[in-house]
Design a protein around this motif. Structure first.
Motif, PDB file in Angstrom:
ATOM      1  N   ASN A  79       0.988  -1.170  -0.065  1.00 40.87           N
ATOM      2  CA  ASN A  79       0.203  -0.076   0.048  1.00 40.87           C
ATOM      3  C   ASN A  79       0.992   1.248   0.054  1.00 40.87           C
ATOM      4  OD1 ASN A  79      -2.559  -1.355   0.022  1.00 40.87           O
ATOM      5  ND2 ASN A  79      -2.393  -1.619   2.217  1.00 40.87           N
ATOM      6  N   LYS A  80       2.329   1.106   0.240  1.00 39.11           N
ATOM      7  CA  LYS A  80       3.247   2.172   0.331  1.00 39.11           C
ATOM      8  C   LYS A  80       3.694   2.527  -0.864  1.00 39.11           C
ATOM      9  CE  LYS A  80       6.894   4.138   3.098  1.00 39.11           C
ATOM     10  NZ  LYS A  80       7.756   3.893   4.175  1.00 39.11           N
ATOM     11  N   VAL A  81       3.654   3.566  -1.556  1.00 33.60           N
ATOM     12  CA  VAL A  81       4.216   3.555  -2.728  1.00 33.60           C
ATOM     13  C   VAL A  81       5.746   3.816  -2.656  1.00 33.60           C
ATOM     14  CG1 VAL A  81       4.436   6.268  -2.674  1.00 33.60           C
ATOM     15  CG2 VAL A  81       4.494   5.316  -5.027  1.00 33.60           C
ATOM     16  N   ILE A  82       6.765   3.229  -3.584  1.00 36.07           N
ATOM     17  CA  ILE A  82       8.093   3.084  -3.829  1.00 36.07           C
ATOM     18  C   ILE A  82       8.681   4.185  -4.443  1.00 36.07           C
ATOM     19  CG2 ILE A  82       9.992   1.774  -4.352  1.00 36.07           C
ATOM     20  CD1 ILE A  82       7.996  -0.567  -4.358  1.00 36.07           C
ATOM     21  N   VAL A  83       9.391   5.035  -3.729  1.00 35.97           N
ATOM     22  CA  VAL A  83       9.962   6.167  -4.372  1.00 35.97           C
ATOM     23  C   VAL A  83      11.770   5.976  -4.298  1.00 35.97           C
ATOM     24  CG1 VAL A  83       8.165   7.644  -3.716  1.00 35.97           C
ATOM     25  CG2 VAL A  83      10.171   7.400  -2.227  1.00 35.97           C
ATOM     26  N   PRO A  84      12.492   6.712  -5.120  1.00 37.08           N
ATOM     27  CA  PRO A  84      13.899   6.617  -5.121  1.00 37.08           C
ATOM     28  C   PRO A  84      14.647   7.057  -3.998  1.00 37.08           C
ATOM     29  CG  PRO A  84      12.933   7.633  -7.113  1.00 37.08           C
ATOM     30  CD  PRO A  84      11.882   7.770  -6.030  1.00 37.08           C
ATOM     31  N   SER A  85      15.741   6.245  -3.743  1.00 35.95           N
ATOM     32  CA  SER A  85      16.393   6.838  -2.465  1.00 35.95           C
ATOM     33  C   SER A  85      17.321   7.854  -2.831  1.00 35.95           C
ATOM     34  CB  SER A  85      17.626   5.663  -2.211  1.00 35.95           C
ATOM     35  OG  SER A  85      18.524   5.431  -3.338  1.00 35.95           O
ATOM     36  N   ASP A  86      17.658   8.691  -1.706  1.00 38.95           N
ATOM     37  CA  ASP A  86      18.483  10.012  -1.956  1.00 38.95           C
ATOM     38  C   ASP A  86      19.682   9.671  -2.861  1.00 38.95           C
ATOM     39  OD1 ASP A  86      16.578  11.187  -0.261  1.00 38.95           O
ATOM     40  OD2 ASP A  86      17.936  10.885   1.480  1.00 38.95           O
ATOM     41  N   GLU A  87      20.258   8.528  -2.718  1.00 38.09           N
ATOM     42  CA  GLU A  87      21.412   8.194  -3.396  1.00 38.09           C
ATOM     43  C   GLU A  87      21.231   7.955  -4.824  1.00 38.09           C
ATOM     44  OE1 GLU A  87      22.157   6.933   0.682  1.00 38.09           O
ATOM     45  OE2 GLU A  87      20.336   6.340  -0.772  1.00 38.09           O
ATOM     46  N   GLU A  88      19.939   7.515  -5.314  1.00 34.56           N
ATOM     47  CA  GLU A  88      19.597   7.377  -6.574  1.00 34.56           C
ATOM     48  C   GLU A  88      19.329   8.757  -7.330  1.00 34.56           C
ATOM     49  OE1 GLU A  88      16.498   5.259  -9.616  1.00 34.56           O
ATOM     50  OE2 GLU A  88      16.277   4.846  -7.735  1.00 34.56           O
ATOM     51  N   VAL A  89      18.815   9.581  -6.546  1.00 36.56           N
ATOM     52  CA  VAL A  89      18.303  10.876  -7.127  1.00 36.56           C
ATOM     53  C   VAL A  89      19.376  11.596  -7.233  1.00 36.56           C
ATOM     54  CG1 VAL A  89      17.254  12.902  -6.356  1.00 36.56           C
ATOM     55  CG2 VAL A  89      16.141  11.094  -5.826  1.00 36.56           C
ATOM     56  N   GLU A  90      20.671  11.654  -6.386  1.00 35.17           N
ATOM     57  CA  GLU A  90      21.972  12.151  -6.492  1.00 35.17           C
ATOM     58  C   GLU A  90      22.594  11.644  -7.902  1.00 35.17           C
ATOM     59  OE1 GLU A  90      26.119  12.877  -3.861  1.00 35.17           O
ATOM     60  OE2 GLU A  90      24.325  12.008  -3.173  1.00 35.17           O
ATOM     61  N   ARG A  91      22.389  10.502  -8.258  1.00 32.87           N
ATOM     62  CA  ARG A  91      23.066   9.908  -9.434  1.00 32.87           C
ATOM     63  C   ARG A  91      22.281  10.172 -10.617  1.00 32.87           C
ATOM     64  NH1 ARG A  91      22.877   5.082  -6.639  1.00 32.87           N
ATOM     65  NH2 ARG A  91      21.193   4.156  -7.827  1.00 32.87           N
ATOM     66  N   ASN A  92      20.825  10.387 -10.398  1.00 30.52           N
ATOM     67  CA  ASN A  92      20.040  10.414 -11.620  1.00 30.52           C
ATOM     68  C   ASN A  92      18.814  11.354 -11.120  1.00 30.52           C
ATOM     69  OD1 ASN A  92      18.373  10.229 -13.792  1.00 30.52           O
ATOM     70  ND2 ASN A  92      17.494   8.235 -13.399  1.00 30.52           N
ATOM     71  N   PRO A  93      19.055  12.635 -11.270  1.00 30.12           N
ATOM     72  CA  PRO A  93      18.014  13.888 -10.510  1.00 30.12           C
ATOM     73  C   PRO A  93      16.800  13.599 -11.190  1.00 30.12           C
ATOM     74  CG  PRO A  93      20.207  14.747 -11.126  1.00 30.12           C
ATOM     75  CD  PRO A  93      20.354  13.384 -11.754  1.00 30.12           C
ATOM     76  N   ARG A  94      16.843  13.042 -12.675  1.00 28.93           N
ATOM     77  CA  ARG A  94      15.581  13.001 -13.284  1.00 28.93           C
ATOM     78  C   ARG A  94      14.531  11.966 -12.626  1.00 28.93           C
ATOM     79  NH1 ARG A  94      15.257  15.937 -18.132  1.00 28.93           N
ATOM     80  NH2 ARG A  94      16.978  15.974 -19.203  1.00 28.93           N
ATOM     81  N   ALA A  95      15.197  11.017 -11.733  1.00 31.20           N
ATOM     82  CA  ALA A  95      14.405  10.142 -11.013  1.00 31.20           C
ATOM     83  C   ALA A  95      13.560  10.566  -9.776  1.00 31.20           C
ATOM     84  CB  ALA A  95      15.032   9.133 -10.624  1.00 31.20           C
TER      85      ALA A  95
END
Length: 304
Positions: free
Chosen positions: A277-293
């Motif tokens: 029931n909880k939506v999955i979002v990118p980790s801080d590490e992924e956002v740092e590697r790939n800002p579009r995520a």
């Protein structure tokens, strides 16, 4: 991932998506948004020689990333025709389907495609350059009321009527052809304090209309549900609230309005069950590697 694919698009939530699909090695899977092939290549790593992967993409640029693998079939089509093409290939049911609904880095960074306000080029925005109506054509032909609806419903612009009025007035003397033309027309309606945010909303609204994104998404989800085997998984990555709301409602209730239907005993009646029931979002590490995520949201459901 090779350089061509990496340039095209860095896949968001890759590990989470593959885990959520719970891939059966000998199963049949569909990636309806092939793009740079990042998700498809990872799915193939989890399939044995009997497994199959069908990948859809209507953009001719994606064809440069086609995978040479006997287990892989590329379908040059919009995913709204999912059921027909699966039938054409003799596939009656599937074990899982992935849809990554984001516009790729490749599209945003190509000035000739017209997806970004960062460049001046042809105002096109078609995912499939071989068919459909361009953004410029819509701006020059749609009635003022229709244009206002597009910017209000798909871009959530409160001054949508003013934007539409300026467009209709401007096109009477000069056709709107390029991104520069469009920006010049709507500039008075764009807030100076949040210019990028407003322009992103306007361009998103126009892109959704050009590609009929929400209607196409609805059609694909209904067909995917029909094709999925019991226990099969459906994984969808969205990037804005309009898409996410449709997916969330459909996964939870089996309809796009989010209306709960219950049986005699008060149990929710739905052909799908959200895996979480909880939506999955990118980790801080992924956002740092790939800002579009940053805005990516992954939802996974299982066929009952």
């Amino acid at each position: 991932m090779d350089n061509q694919s990496d340039f095209y698009h860095v896949p968001a939530l890759l590990e989470e998506t593959i885990h959520g699909l719970s891939i059966r090695p000998g199963g049949v899977y569909v990636d309806v948004t092939f793009g740079g092939g990042g998700h498809s290549k990872e799915i193939l790593k989890h399939l044995n020689p009997n497994g199959r992967l069908y990948a859809f993409d209507q953009d001719e640029d994606a064809e440069k990333n086609i995978v040479e693998d006997k287990r892989f079939v590329f379908v040059r089509s919009n995913f709204r025709f999912l059921y027909n093409f699966m039938k054409y290939h003799g596939v009656k049911s599937i074990d899982g389907l992935l849809a990554d609904l984001g516009v790729s880095s490749h599209h945003f960074d190509d000035a000739d495609r017209g997806f970004s306000f960062r460049f001046d080029g042809a105002l096109d925005m078609r995912m499939n350059k071989r068919a459909g109506t361009s953004a410029a054509e819509l701006l020059n032909t749609l009635p003022e009321e229709k244009l206002a609806d597009i910017f209000y419903l798909y871009g959530e612009m409160k001054n949508s009527r003013k934007i539409a009025s300026l467009i209709v007035k401007a096109r009477q003397t000069k056709k709107i052809v390029t991104i520069g033309d469009f920006l010049e027309v709507i500039r008075p309606c764009i807030s100076k304090t949040q210019e990028k945010k407003d322009l992103a909303k306007v361009f998103q609204a126009l892109r959704i209309e050009v590609n009929q994104e929400l209607e196409t998404l609805k059609e694909m989800l209904e067909q995917a549900r029909e094709l999925l085997k019991p226990g099969g998984r459906l994984a969808v990555i969205t990037y804005h609230s309009l898409e996410d709301r449709l997916v969330k409602n459909y996964f939870k209730t089996g309809n796009f309005e989010g209306k709960l239907e219950q049986d005699f005993f008060g149990n929710t009646v739905s052909p799908l069950k959200p895996v979480s029931n909880k939506v999955i979002v990118p980790s801080d590490e992924e956002v740092e590697r790939n800002p579009r995520a940053r805005s990516a949201k992954l939802r996974i459901a299982e066929k009952l």
